[in-house]
Design a protein around this motif. Sequence first.
Motif, PDB file in Angstrom:
ATOM      1  N   UNK A 141      47.550  24.510  37.858  1.00 12.14           N
ATOM      2  CA  UNK A 141      46.981  23.973  36.819  1.00 12.14           C
ATOM      3  C   UNK A 141      47.752  22.369  37.126  1.00 12.14           C
ATOM      4  N   UNK A 142      48.806  22.163  36.909  1.00 15.45           N
ATOM      5  CA  UNK A 142      49.448  20.815  37.380  1.00 15.45           C
ATOM      6  C   UNK A 142      49.634  20.295  38.467  1.00 15.45           C
ATOM      7  N   UNK A 143      48.898  21.421  39.754  1.00 15.66           N
ATOM      8  CA  UNK A 143      48.568  21.224  41.059  1.00 15.66           C
ATOM      9  C   UNK A 143      46.799  20.425  41.229  1.00 15.66           C
ATOM     10  N   UNK A 144      46.701  21.059  40.602  1.00 17.39           N
ATOM     11  CA  UNK A 144      45.043  20.741  40.442  1.00 17.39           C
ATOM     12  C   UNK A 144      44.394  19.281  39.719  1.00 17.39           C
ATOM     13  N   UNK A 145      45.869  19.336  38.308  1.00 18.08           N
ATOM     14  CA  UNK A 145      45.497  18.113  37.854  1.00 18.08           C
ATOM     15  C   UNK A 145      44.688  18.158  36.544  1.00 18.08           C
ATOM     16  N   UNK A 146      44.866  19.399  36.143  1.00 16.58           N
ATOM     17  CA  UNK A 146      44.483  20.071  34.597  1.00 16.58           C
ATOM     18  C   UNK A 146      45.622  20.268  33.849  1.00 16.58           C
ATOM     19  N   UNK A 147      46.499  18.536  33.569  1.00 19.49           N
ATOM     20  CA  UNK A 147      48.089  18.498  32.980  1.00 19.49           C
ATOM     21  C   UNK A 147      47.853  19.186  31.608  1.00 19.49           C
ATOM     22  N   UNK A 148      46.433  19.730  30.969  1.00 19.80           N
ATOM     23  CA  UNK A 148      47.009  20.233  29.449  1.00 19.80           C
ATOM     24  C   UNK A 148      47.100  21.757  29.870  1.00 19.80           C
ATOM     25  N   UNK A 149      46.219  22.099  31.179  1.00 26.48           N
ATOM     26  CA  UNK A 149      46.300  23.693  31.045  1.00 26.48           C
ATOM     27  C   UNK A 149      47.984  24.000  31.099  1.00 26.48           C
ATOM     28  N   UNK A 150      48.310  23.025  31.992  1.00 22.81           N
ATOM     29  CA  UNK A 150      49.678  23.132  32.842  1.00 22.81           C
ATOM     30  C   UNK A 150      50.935  23.067  31.153  1.00 22.81           C
ATOM     31  N   UNK A 151      50.169  22.314  31.041  1.00 22.77           N
ATOM     32  CA  UNK A 151      51.357  21.920  29.587  1.00 22.77           C
ATOM     33  C   UNK A 151      51.222  23.791  28.184  1.00 22.77           C
ATOM     34  N   UNK A 152      50.007  24.298  28.481  1.00 21.28           N
ATOM     35  CA  UNK A 152      49.904  25.196  27.598  1.00 21.28           C
ATOM     36  C   UNK A 152      50.494  26.734  28.160  1.00 21.28           C
ATOM     37  N   UNK A 153      50.065  26.339  29.103  1.00 22.46           N
ATOM     38  CA  UNK A 153      50.697  27.588  30.543  1.00 22.46           C
ATOM     39  C   UNK A 153      52.003  27.739  30.437  1.00 22.46           C
ATOM     40  N   UNK A 154      52.638  26.824  30.470  1.00 26.13           N
ATOM     41  CA  UNK A 154      54.397  26.710  31.126  1.00 26.13           C
ATOM     42  C   UNK A 154      54.982  26.912  29.277  1.00 26.13           C
ATOM     43  N   UNK A 165      60.163  27.977  35.219  1.00 24.44           N
ATOM     44  CA  UNK A 165      58.359  27.867  34.021  1.00 24.44           C
ATOM     45  C   UNK A 165      59.222  26.458  33.430  1.00 24.44           C
ATOM     46  N   UNK A 166      60.633  26.226  32.726  1.00 22.57           N
ATOM     47  CA  UNK A 166      61.348  25.465  32.443  1.00 22.57           C
ATOM     48  C   UNK A 166      61.690  23.818  33.381  1.00 22.57           C
ATOM     49  N   UNK A 167      61.451  24.393  34.443  1.00 18.92           N
ATOM     50  CA  UNK A 167      61.374  23.244  35.237  1.00 18.92           C
ATOM     51  C   UNK A 167      60.092  22.857  36.040  1.00 18.92           C
ATOM     52  N   UNK A 168      59.337  23.603  36.353  1.00 21.69           N
ATOM     53  CA  UNK A 168      57.520  23.673  36.122  1.00 21.69           C
ATOM     54  C   UNK A 168      57.053  22.488  34.735  1.00 21.69           C
ATOM     55  N   UNK A 169      57.430  23.066  33.816  1.00 19.34           N
ATOM     56  CA  UNK A 169      57.249  22.025  32.831  1.00 19.34           C
ATOM     57  C   UNK A 169      57.458  20.936  32.596  1.00 19.34           C
TER      58      UNK A 169
END
Length: 898
Positions: free
Chosen positions: A814-827, A846-850
């Motif tokens: 999600x972060x790679x494709x620019x969907x930061x909201x989904x990235x924040x929720x999942x991570x 997971x903490x790193x990518x968060x």
Amino acid sequence: MGTTVQKYRIERLIGLGGMAAVYAASDRRRQRVAMKFLLERYSDDSAMCRLFRREAYIANRVGHPGAVRVLDDGVDDASCPFLVMPLLEGETLRRRWERLGPHLRVAEVAVLAADALEVLAFAHTKGIIHRDIKPDNLFVTSTGHLQVLDFGIARWPESQGTATATGRTLGTPAFMPPEQALGEQKKIGPHSDCWAVGATMFSLLSGEFVHQAETTGGLLAAAASKHARSLAGVAPELPLPVTQFVDKALAFDIADRWQSATEMREALLSVFGEALASPISEIATSLRAEIAAELSPAMGDTLSQETLHPKGKRQSLSSAGTGAPESWRRFIWAAAVGTAISIGGAFAARAYQRSISSKAAPESKSSTLSVSSLMSMTQLPISSTCNTEAQTQYRAALAAERSADWLRAHYHFQRAAASDPTCPEAQLQLALTSSIMEPIPEARKRFHLALSVRDALDERGRGLLDAYVPRIATEPADRDEWARRLDALATRFPQDAQILLFAGLAQMHTASEQGHEQALNFFTRAVTIDPLYADAWQLRSGALEFLDRYDEALEGIDKCIEIAPGAADCIQERIRILSATGQCQAIAPEVRRLIALVPTNSQAYGMLANALSIQDAPLESIKATLQQEYNTDSSSYREGVFAIHMAKLAVLVGDFITAEKLASKGLARLEAYESPSLTLEHLALLGFKADVLLEMGNNAAAAEVAQRFFLRKDALTDGFWMDSGEPFLLGVLFRQGRMSRSEWRTSTEAWKKRAGTNFTRHQMWAFQWGPVSNNPELAAEAWAERPPSGANTLLPGQSPDYRTSAKLTEGRIALAVGDTAQAAASLGLASSHCDPLYSALDNTRAHYWLGRTREALGDVDKACDAYRVVLARWGNAKPASVTAKDAKQRSRALACGP
């Protein structure tokens, strides 16, 4: 009454004796328990306190479902120790004798004595001698089974003459064998418990004690010096073989008695079966149903407070006319002391209990089964051609399975099948439990044995066996066909609780989008038919959990625990729900409760190690807990499990060199002692080793490990569970240029077909794409194929690291494709789940990518918090961590500070 002791609220007094008092209580979750307190006057007596506390250890060490376990212990504000036990529903045998006396029926005494002897035989194999068997310490539950209580003065191998050490004569004179009354501790053995069982039978059958005396001292002197009276002289109306059996148990000379509980039980089944002209197993079935109807929850609660006159007039314990001599009350504890009196379990309505008690369970294949009649677990049929021991073990197994204790159920089914290999129902049920409890090769052996006796099964049994053919006897397993056959069987037997449960279990493992909804329907029907079916409550909660209905799932699992406080599976399910909902700090107490219930549950120690890592416990404490996991694990997998758990602990603290060495050691041991062929243990260790090497920056070595797998992967067969290690290793090969994109895609698609329904769709997607998601083009392709996912990405019973890995992958892509909201929720979910040890690599990443996601959102403070977790674990790793290097650079750029 109404006060709180630690987390328990005292509700009422159940019983008061010379040493202890027992109260009904409830904990913070409103689970009802019994609390046994040493009386305050003994709180300064170190010997008595030590004797009191040891009961918890010994009772739990017995490990038989017929021995009441101790759930917790502690000390109150007045420094008085207490024990916490299940709140049993029913009555002590002493109270039953008083209520129905002056003597009980021969059939009832035979069945209950056989139950007691089975528990004692189990205890004796572990060197535990009870030393205080008497009607007070034998409890008749509302299901008609017997529970052995109060191991407070039991002798066990490590004890050193406890009775003499205290300076007291411990035991109950009326039921005390000569050697115990004389204080000859070295002569006490299994034969001593056999004498006490005989004395109990003497009293229940005659209405009198073995010896007659007016005082406690007089009874003690008689026990030490006089031969027992013959039962034939006291109750001449009894059959001669029955009186001879009891007389032998009560022989003054040890050599003349039954020498073991096993020997005495086998003789009892033979002698009483012949005297009653019916096998004891058949008598037990109808008797237990009768008792279940008699001892409803309401009545059990009444009996826990007062004696009920046979005609219905309530009288106090001190004034009830019971037919027992007054001296009984002067020196024997009150009815409830040393026990827990009521199992809360008030799910079964009395009308339901009456309905099932009126239906005798079919005992042979010639019995007619009505597909429209209610069929609970305890009513499942067994052929009359099966020998007595097989029938007894079979019934014990059914009771354990109903109580969500598959470990004990499997044990008893094994004993039933071993006792009578031609017993078709025992072979069938053993094959079914093996499919859950044993590796697939062993389960297939069991299944083929069941197939060999198929023609001896009734219509129900044949249908159940046939339904499991695509699940066990095919390669790979056809789970959709398995579910279809069970669905059809449930239509034929719509009121059969076990078939409904199996049909729901199969639905949970199909590829159907509605599988868990359908499973929930089956499980709900099962608990409607049999409200005391704890196993169905547990699986129902699992289905609700998958559907993200956590509140309902927790409510259901609490019902399971209320019905069967000793159900380890239900407690483990509760732990999973707490983990799924992020209630990490609540896990450790639950795990300790699980260990208290089943001290031999090796998995529980692994769970405790994970819980300790949540609490940042000292490293040595976690290591010691993992060592306990290893010591209690008797499976052939313990070497691999121990190696990978210790390796994960090393990862958690950044010791990658040790982690890699432990993984290599585990692989070498598997190949040296197991087989050079590829197994799931090999796959898990290979995947973990490769991942550690990647974190160390040694990509070439990681590729060599992956290549080692790839050349041998065709030897891997499809069992009930598959592992996510295969797509990970394929991804390593692709990233290192050892596999083309088309080869990678073909190989991972083949894995998806083999893995079948062992994973959710979301997990399957995550495990396929996660290892290659660093490639922007592939990340975009993966995002386009992403299936819908809820908050929960675990199948019931799965390890929590699957959830972390799946959510981590989703967040990274999600972060790679620019969907930061989904990235924040999942991570956020991946980093907060309660599995830092199980998911040592993924949880930290997971903490790193968060942190990366928080940076992208402009939330510097939270980004810094996330990077601090990474650096606390891996900041000083040797060799340096690839992830920590970047986290350190980013932390400095953000001026995060310490």
